[in-house]
Scaffold this motif. Structure first.
Motif, PDB file in Angstrom:
ATOM      1  N   ALA A 121       0.003   7.717  -3.218  1.00 48.53           N
ATOM      2  CA  ALA A 121       0.979   6.757  -3.734  1.00 48.53           C
ATOM      3  C   ALA A 121       0.808   5.395  -3.069  1.00 48.53           C
ATOM      4  N   GLY A 122       0.336   5.382  -1.824  1.00 50.74           N
ATOM      5  CA  GLY A 122       0.047   4.116  -1.152  1.00 50.74           C
ATOM      6  C   GLY A 122      -1.108   3.392  -1.803  1.00 50.74           C
ATOM      7  N   ALA A 123      -2.138   4.141  -2.223  1.00 49.64           N
ATOM      8  CA  ALA A 123      -3.265   3.530  -2.939  1.00 49.64           C
ATOM      9  C   ALA A 123      -2.819   3.036  -4.308  1.00 49.64           C
ATOM     10  N   ALA A 124      -1.978   3.828  -4.988  1.00 47.84           N
ATOM     11  CA  ALA A 124      -1.441   3.383  -6.274  1.00 47.84           C
ATOM     12  C   ALA A 124      -0.647   2.089  -6.095  1.00 47.84           C
ATOM     13  N   SER A 125       0.109   2.009  -5.003  1.00 53.24           N
ATOM     14  CA  SER A 125       0.866   0.789  -4.717  1.00 53.24           C
ATOM     15  C   SER A 125      -0.067  -0.407  -4.618  1.00 53.24           C
ATOM     16  N   VAL A 126      -1.172  -0.236  -3.906  1.00 54.10           N
ATOM     17  CA  VAL A 126      -2.145  -1.319  -3.780  1.00 54.10           C
ATOM     18  C   VAL A 126      -2.667  -1.715  -5.162  1.00 54.10           C
ATOM     19  N   GLY A 127      -2.911  -0.711  -6.013  1.00 54.12           N
ATOM     20  CA  GLY A 127      -3.363  -0.997  -7.376  1.00 54.12           C
ATOM     21  C   GLY A 127      -2.373  -1.845  -8.151  1.00 54.12           C
ATOM     22  N   TYR A 128      -1.086  -1.568  -7.972  1.00 51.95           N
ATOM     23  CA  TYR A 128      -0.065  -2.371  -8.647  1.00 51.95           C
ATOM     24  C   TYR A 128       0.002  -3.782  -8.068  1.00 51.95           C
ATOM     25  N   HIS A 129      -0.059  -3.907  -6.744  1.00 51.51           N
ATOM     26  CA  HIS A 129      -0.001  -5.240  -6.138  1.00 51.51           C
ATOM     27  C   HIS A 129      -1.168  -6.108  -6.595  1.00 51.51           C
TER      28      HIS A 129
ATOM     29  N   LEU B 246       8.816  -3.670  -4.256  1.00 52.24           N
ATOM     30  CA  LEU B 246       9.319  -4.959  -3.787  1.00 52.24           C
ATOM     31  C   LEU B 246       9.505  -4.956  -2.272  1.00 52.24           C
ATOM     32  N   ASP B 247       9.895  -3.808  -1.708  1.00 46.99           N
ATOM     33  CA  ASP B 247       9.978  -3.690  -0.250  1.00 46.99           C
ATOM     34  C   ASP B 247       8.608  -3.931   0.377  1.00 46.99           C
ATOM     35  N   GLN B 248       7.586  -3.322  -0.203  1.00 44.66           N
ATOM     36  CA  GLN B 248       6.228  -3.497   0.309  1.00 44.66           C
ATOM     37  C   GLN B 248       5.820  -4.968   0.279  1.00 44.66           C
ATOM     38  N   LYS B 249       6.185  -5.658  -0.783  1.00 43.51           N
ATOM     39  CA  LYS B 249       5.879  -7.090  -0.878  1.00 43.51           C
ATOM     40  C   LYS B 249       6.553  -7.860   0.264  1.00 43.51           C
ATOM     41  N   LEU B 250       7.815  -7.543   0.551  1.00 40.93           N
ATOM     42  CA  LEU B 250       8.506  -8.205   1.648  1.00 40.93           C
ATOM     43  C   LEU B 250       7.812  -7.940   2.978  1.00 40.93           C
TER      44      LEU B 250
ATOM     45  N   ALA C  59      -3.778   2.599  -9.632  1.00 44.05           N
ATOM     46  CA  ALA C  59      -2.514   2.428 -10.361  1.00 44.05           C
ATOM     47  C   ALA C  59      -2.294   3.545 -11.373  1.00 44.05           C
ATOM     48  N   THR C  60      -3.352   3.967 -12.070  1.00 45.91           N
ATOM     49  CA  THR C  60      -3.186   4.985 -13.106  1.00 45.91           C
ATOM     50  C   THR C  60      -3.156   6.403 -12.547  1.00 45.91           C
ATOM     51  N   THR C  61      -3.208   6.539 -11.235  1.00 53.08           N
ATOM     52  CA  THR C  61      -2.903   7.835 -10.617  1.00 53.08           C
ATOM     53  C   THR C  61      -1.402   8.086 -10.673  1.00 53.08           C
ATOM     54  N   MET C  62      -0.620   7.019 -10.571  1.00 52.51           N
ATOM     55  CA  MET C  62       0.845   7.096 -10.635  1.00 52.51           C
ATOM     56  C   MET C  62       1.315   6.128 -11.716  1.00 52.51           C
ATOM     57  N   ILE C  63       1.172   6.553 -12.958  1.00 54.40           N
ATOM     58  CA  ILE C  63       1.439   5.659 -14.087  1.00 54.40           C
ATOM     59  C   ILE C  63       2.934   5.407 -14.238  1.00 54.40           C
ATOM     60  N   ALA C  64       3.305   4.144 -14.282  1.00 54.88           N
ATOM     61  CA  ALA C  64       4.713   3.782 -14.412  1.00 54.88           C
ATOM     62  C   ALA C  64       5.299   4.328 -15.710  1.00 54.88           C
TER      63      ALA C  64
ATOM     64  N   GLY D 151       1.365   7.327   1.735  1.00 53.91           N
ATOM     65  CA  GLY D 151       1.557   8.061   0.490  1.00 53.91           C
ATOM     66  C   GLY D 151       2.709   9.040   0.598  1.00 53.91           C
ATOM     67  N   GLY D 152       2.744   9.963  -0.359  1.00 52.20           N
ATOM     68  CA  GLY D 152       3.826  10.938  -0.400  1.00 52.20           C
ATOM     69  C   GLY D 152       4.480  11.019  -1.764  1.00 52.20           C
ATOM     70  N   GLY D 153       3.739  10.616  -2.808  1.00 50.06           N
ATOM     71  CA  GLY D 153       4.268  10.720  -4.161  1.00 50.06           C
ATOM     72  C   GLY D 153       5.494   9.861  -4.403  1.00 50.06           C
ATOM     73  N   PHE D 154       5.662   8.769  -3.634  1.00 43.83           N
ATOM     74  CA  PHE D 154       6.856   7.907  -3.710  1.00 43.83           C
ATOM     75  C   PHE D 154       8.130   8.720  -3.465  1.00 43.83           C
ATOM     76  N   LYS D 155       7.969   9.870  -2.854  1.00 42.51           N
ATOM     77  CA  LYS D 155       9.090  10.773  -2.612  1.00 42.51           C
ATOM     78  C   LYS D 155       9.384  10.932  -1.127  1.00 42.51           C
ATOM     79  N   ASP D 156       8.325  11.021  -0.317  1.00 43.71           N
ATOM     80  CA  ASP D 156       8.523  11.229   1.113  1.00 43.71           C
ATOM     81  C   ASP D 156       7.411  10.546   1.899  1.00 43.71           C
ATOM     82  N   GLY D 157       7.434  10.717   3.214  1.00 45.41           N
ATOM     83  CA  GLY D 157       6.495  10.059   4.116  1.00 45.41           C
ATOM     84  C   GLY D 157       7.130   8.874   4.816  1.00 45.41           C
ATOM     85  N   SER D 158       6.478   8.385   5.876  1.00 42.81           N
ATOM     86  CA  SER D 158       7.022   7.247   6.622  1.00 42.81           C
ATOM     87  C   SER D 158       6.014   6.781   7.661  1.00 42.81           C
ATOM     88  N   ASN D 159       6.313   5.654   8.289  1.00 43.15           N
ATOM     89  CA  ASN D 159       5.463   5.174   9.385  1.00 43.15           C
ATOM     90  C   ASN D 159       5.795   5.878  10.688  1.00 43.15           C
ATOM     91  N   ALA D 160       6.755   6.795  10.657  1.00 40.31           N
ATOM     92  CA  ALA D 160       7.117   7.542  11.854  1.00 40.31           C
ATOM     93  C   ALA D 160       6.229   8.754  12.075  1.00 40.31           C
TER      94      ALA D 160
END
Length: 581
Positions: free
Chosen positions: A233-241, A203-207, A261-266, A128-137
């Motif tokens: 935001a990671g959970a919202a991503s799963v909702g979109y996928h 789309l990156d997540q899909k790849l 998905a509706t936590t981070m509405i497009a 997560g990170g609000g589609f703004k920050d965060g990483s696997n590092a």
């Protein structure tokens, strides 16, 4: 002395990993590229193979991101000197940030290609990170202890994959100019998602998920037994996928932590997206009448990534959101989230949950921390004519402290609990439809335990947003901070997630095998209120009610959701009419 673990990945090459520092049964393979970014604001392309043995012992670069005061986002103890180009590029790299880390049982990874070796479930983490920050590092997401516990603690080994994806201006920027830019690019396939705008991170997540599907068997993982799990935001991503048809089939189970998905509405490129684009142009002095949209984009593409991201620094820009581009995402999520026909019918199980005090962390940015802000806060959430109902449910504050406390509760209910409820309801409708080949299993959890170290700081955050993460991964960073009771709770949380990935934490598993299920019951449909697993404030694990919002509160937020959807549609239609004049 043990040898460094190596894996030959067909179609990619050989990677040399490293034993986890305190868990010799776990092998870590870091910075495996799954895609590269050929050009800013364009789809990524799958990474090509490499020659020789690739060193996978050092963390790879991540997406450029603004400074954050959130300690969970800190990746290193020392800030990176942006003037040291070599050091800076090792941490942040726009072209090569799309990498993933694999945490696997060492024996499984080394023997993964042998046909006699049984494959094991795979868990893919979307941060997560609000589609703004965060990483696997982030040290928080080191899954070494989680994988070790799956092997030594409960005898149900799993492989955990943590991924990076593009963020903020690089992954979720949209505008009229960007739509026109993509539509005019003849290199892009007109009939594919290559023409998507503002959803490059998704789309990156899909790849990344496709990479897991195609290559995880080399590590001993089962590509047909994948659990994707994400938070915020990671959970919202799963909702979109789950709701994007072209992304169906990439995972079989899903865990959504503190979001849907509706936590981070497009938003729309011409509205929400345009504001961010105009802010970016204003930051670099490009909002002038003598520049066309194409010229603005040309100049923005030439700005170094480390300078571009500064436009979102120091709280000037909040969270980013996906985009209704009518290519990848069709229409308002508040509409299709209730449509079971949109969801992946191949899902076997979904678990959704929340933290008890989700909203407290967001009062300063989204809430009403004073009485002065209260009227505007109410106007954002309460449909006209329902003010008395709103007050009857939540009360009317008399002081700044009461305004902050009530708005925290409202944010918890509207941004997290109601979206989770709505998604759960739709999934259950899908699961019970006539003629379904398999019945989708549903589970819910509540995390009520505040981290003791945060409590000692007297921040008043309670069981705050993301409070469960240290317990899910159990990384060394937090093991040193846990109390003895928290260490025991951490094992129970990891066990729940791992057994869910194995399909052995469900109600159905309990019924089949005559044992008590770790996850007690399916989520109810309609007005039914069944059981959830609750990680309590006292570090126990108990069974309690799924829904914490009563029927009256759920109905209020249903009406509020529809009102907000209608209001945005009216604003959108008005904008469309104005643009034609």
């Amino acid at each position: 002395m043990s040898t460094a673990p190596q894996v030959n990945i067909p179609g990619c090459g050989i990677v040399k990993g490293v034993e986890a520092e305190n868990q010799p049964v776990v092998a870590k393979f870091l910075n495996i590229p799954y895609a590269t970014v050929p050009e800013r604001w364009r789809p990524a392309v799958k990474a090509g193979p490499w020659n020789g043995v690739r060193d996978a012992t050092i963390q790879g670069p991540v997406c450029h991101q603004p400074l954050s005061e959130n300690p969970l986002v800190s990746m290193t103890s020392d800030p990176v000197d942006e003037n040291d180009e070599e050091a800076y590029s090792k941490v942040y790299n726009e072209e090569h940030c799309l990498n993933l880390n694999v945490f696997a049982p060492k024996d499984q990874a080394q023997n993964g290609s042998k046909t006699s070796q049984p494959s094991i479930p795979v868990m893919v983490w979307i941060h997560g990170g609000g589609f703004k920050d965060g990483s696997n590092a982030m040290a928080l997401y080191d899954a070494s202890n989680m994988v070790a516990h799956s092997v030594q603690g409960i005898g149900r080994p799993v492989i955990v994959v943590t991924i990076n994806y593009r963020l903020n201006y690089f992954g979720f920027l949209s505008s009229t100019e960007l739509v026109q830019d993509v539509q005019s690019d003849k290199r892009l396939d007109a009939n594919s998602h290559e023409r998507s705008v503002g959803n490059w991170g998704l789309l990156d997540q899909k790849l990344a998920l496709e990479w897991v599907r195609d290559h995880i068997s080399a590590f001993g993982g089962n590509p047909k037994d994948v659990t994707v799990f994400g938070e915020s935001a990671g959970a919202a991503s799963v909702g979109y996928h789950i709701a994007i048809k072209e992304h169906h089939g990439l995972f079989q189970r899903a865990i959504l932590q503190s979001g849907a998905a509706t936590t981070m509405i497009a938003g729309r490129p011409e509205m929400e997206g345009q504001r961010y684009f105009d802010h970016l142009c204003g930051h670099f002095g490009l909002n002038t009448a003598d520049l066309t949209g194409a010229q603005k984009l040309e100049r923005l593409r030439k700005i170094p990534a480390k300078d571009l991201v500064k436009a979102a620094d120091k709280g000037k820009v909040g969270m980013f959101i996906p985009t209704i581009d009518n290519v990848l995402i069709q229409g308002d999520a508040r509409q299709w989230v209730h449509d079971p026909s949109r969801y992946d019918s191949g899902l076997k199980a979904v678990m959704l949950g929340d933290c008890r005090d989700e909203g407290r962390m967001f009062v300063s940015t989204l809430g009403a921390k004073s009485m002065k802000r209260w009227p505007r806060f109410v106007a954002r959430h309460c449909p006209p004519g329902l003010e008395k109902e709103f007050a009857a449910i939540y009360g009317s504050p008399k002081t700044d402290a009461e305004a902050a406390s009530i708005s925290a509760l409202i944010l918890s209910d509207s941004v997290f609990l109601y979206p989770i409820h709505a998604t759960s309801l739709t999934l259950m409708q899908m699961a019970h439809k006539t003629g379904a080949e398999t019945q989708l299993e549903m589970a819910r959890f509540h995390f009520d335990h505040p981290l003791q170290i945060v409590e000692d700081m007297e921040l008043g955050l309670g069981a705050h947003h993301a409070a469960e993460l240290p317990f899910v991964f159990g990384s060394d960073t937090y093991q040193d901070l846990f109390t003895e009771r928290e260490k025991a709770l951490c094992l129970r949380v990891m066990e729940t997630w791992i057994l869910f990935a194995w399909g052995e934490a469900s109600r159905l598993y309990g019924l089949k095998h005559g044992v008590s299920s770790l996850l007690p019951s399916d989520v109810g449909v309609g007005g039914q209120r069944k059981e959830a697993v609750v990680f309590t404030e006292e570090c126990t694990v108990e069974k309690k009610l799924v829904e914490r919002l009563d029927a009256r509160t759920l109905e209020f937020w249903r009406q509020s959701e529809q009102w907000q959807k209608t209001r945005r549609e009216e604003q959108w239609n008005q904008r469309q009419r104005s643009s034609k004049l």
